[in-house]
Design an enzyme around this catalytic site. Structure first.
Site, PDB file in Angstrom:
ATOM      1  N   HIS A  24       0.812  -1.240   0.101  1.00 40.57           N
ATOM      2  CA  HIS A  24       0.251  -0.016  -0.117  1.00 40.57           C
ATOM      3  C   HIS A  24       1.030   1.134  -0.176  1.00 40.57           C
ATOM      4  CE1 HIS A  24      -3.602   2.518   1.370  1.00 40.57           C
ATOM      5  NE2 HIS A  24      -2.657   3.246   1.602  1.00 40.57           N
ATOM      6  N   GLU A  25       1.897   1.256   1.035  1.00 37.35           N
ATOM      7  CA  GLU A  25       2.904   2.334   1.067  1.00 37.35           C
ATOM      8  C   GLU A  25       3.541   2.445  -0.278  1.00 37.35           C
ATOM      9  OE1 GLU A  25       2.184   4.585   3.142  1.00 37.35           O
ATOM     10  OE2 GLU A  25       0.657   3.168   4.181  1.00 37.35           O
ATOM     11  N   HIS A  28       1.958   4.536  -2.749  1.00 33.49           N
ATOM     12  CA  HIS A  28       2.166   6.014  -2.914  1.00 33.49           C
ATOM     13  C   HIS A  28       3.474   6.590  -3.095  1.00 33.49           C
ATOM     14  CE1 HIS A  28      -1.662   6.371  -0.787  1.00 33.49           C
ATOM     15  NE2 HIS A  28      -1.376   5.831   0.171  1.00 33.49           N
TER      16      HIS A  28
END
Length: 438
Positions: A24-25, A28
């Protein structure tokens, strides 16, 4: 062995969630770096740092509380305007929070030059913020594909496992045959365990469900059945007998009438039981499963306060929780442990745990799209509002200031408190009144 299997299931889920958070990170991180934003930290977890290593300008590491993750981008918010009055119309507590957020943001602006997040075009900011949830969505599709297409779904095959010797109506609730019971049609036709059903009534059958559907809708009508026995095909005939069968819902639970008695329906019966096996599904099934989960999770999220209240009420009153009740990490871990400990083939248990992880990634996707800070959806709303504000200013021939999102820190604080509170309720509910698999 059961306890060891349970612990292995919990461990697999914890590792799977850690990987999901890390990806998920990364969702980003990659677009942020691609767009030239200076990223100071990439961390899994919160609190004190357990381990970290600087690679280039970014520090990568793990923190003590594995409850999420974050990346630290330079200039997440624009500089505070010179005429900003953080204390106006706010309590001292919230004013201090706003000022602290501005001070922390200002530190990232000193050495960042123009490589700051807030100066990106609106669409690039949205891509950065949606990168995390989209990564979870992609991971969910991949996990569902492995679980459903790579391993398969437990289902009845066209190979016969056993043949009933008599017809016993379900309403009689017994298993043993008596002298008054009629001979089962399949047994009378000479079908044996190990035979494979090829076609029924001229219709090829690929699954036992296909065969069962034809038999159940044909009581009293003779059917021609092609079977494969030891590589040789032969044709037999039988006439399904009418019998009653308990009515079940889409989750396989018995349907009852107003008095609580089971409801029954009349169907054709031949007396065949199928061999169970993991049957791989088409690749498109992973997209269908993901879409269905998105709808289910979105419905749960839209009713989250009510469902949290129901979970708390059921725990206090001792009532079993709804199967679709939201769960904390503790509940998900417990469910993974129970799946790993059941008496089933290893591949079947792996399939269910992968499907559980896929569902959790769908939940992360939907949850992070909630349009409230500090969630990704909240940052998307801020970016959109900034774009609309600038567009309206240009229409009037003016230049608009960037949206000062630090003013929303009090709202962010309230959201975080509510999320922690709801998480605490679910944590206790998952310990004292967990969601049951069956």
């Amino acid at each position: 062995m059961t306890a060891i299997a349970f612990l292995i299931g919990v461990l697999v889920l914890v590792i799977g969630l850690a990987v999901s958070i890390a990806l998920h990170e990364i969702g980003h991180l990659l677009p942020a770096k691609l767009f030239g934003v200076r990223v100071g930290q990439y961390m899994i977890g919160f609190g004190p740092t357990l381990w970290s290593k600087r690679i280039g300008e970014t520090e990568y590491g793990f923190k003590a509380l594995p409850l999420g993750g974050f990346i630290s981008m330079a200039g997440m918010f624009p500089p505070a305007p010179d005429d900003a009055e953080p204390g106006r119309k706010r309590s001292r507590f919230f004013a201090t929070m706003v000022q602290d957020a501005r001070d922390a943001n200002a530190e990232t602006l000193i050495a960042a030059d123009d490589r700051v997040f807030y100066k990106l075009p609106v669409y690039k900011r949205i891509i950065v913020m949606l990168g995390g949830p989209v990564m979870n969505l992609v991971l969910a599709v991949v996990l569902f594909a492995i679980a459903l297409s790579g391993i398969g779904v437990q289902a009845g095959t066209t190979t016969v496992a056993s043949v009933s010797q008599c017809v016993i109506p379900a309403s009689q609730q017994r298993d043993a045959c008596t002298t008054g019971d009629p001979v089962a049609p399949a047994a009378a036709a000479g079908i044996q365990p190990g035979d494979r059903l090829v076609s029924i009534d001229g219709t090829p059958v690929e699954t036992f469900a296909d065969a069962a559907a034809i038999i159940q809708r044909s009581p009293g009508r003779q059917l021609s059945v092609v079977i494969d026995r030891d590589g040789s095909q032969q044709t037999v005939q039988f006439t399904p007998q009418s019998t009653d069968r308990a009515v079940t819902d889409d989750r396989g639970r018995a349907v009852t009438d107003a008095s609580g008695a089971p409801e029954y329906e009349t169907v054709g019966f031949a007396g065949l039981r199928a061999q169970e096996a993991l049957v791989p599904q088409p690749l498109t099934t992973s997209f269908e499963a993901t879409g269905q989960y998105i709808g289910t999770v979105a419905q749960i999220m839209s009713q989250l306060p009510v469902r949290i209240y129901d979970a708390a009420a059921d725990t206090l009153t001792g009532q079993p929780r709804d199967a679709n009740s939201p769960m904390s990490v503790v509940g998900a871990g417990r469910m993974a442990g129970e799946i790993a400990a059941v008496d089933a083939p290893i591949l079947a248990r792996v399939q269910q745990i992968l499907a559980l992880l896929a569902g959790l990634n769908v939940a992360l996707f939907v949850f992070n799209l909630i349009p409230l800070l500090p969630l990704d959806g909240g940052h998307v709303v801020v970016a959109l509002w900034d774009g609309i504000k600038r567009w309206l200013a240009r229409m009037r021939g003016k230049v608009a200031r960037p949206v000062d999102a630090t003013k929303l820190v009090p709202v962010t604080f309230v959201v975080v408190v509510l999320l922690v509170g709801m998480g605490g309720v679910l944590f206790l509910a998952d310990i004292f009144n967990p969601v049951q698999l069956l």
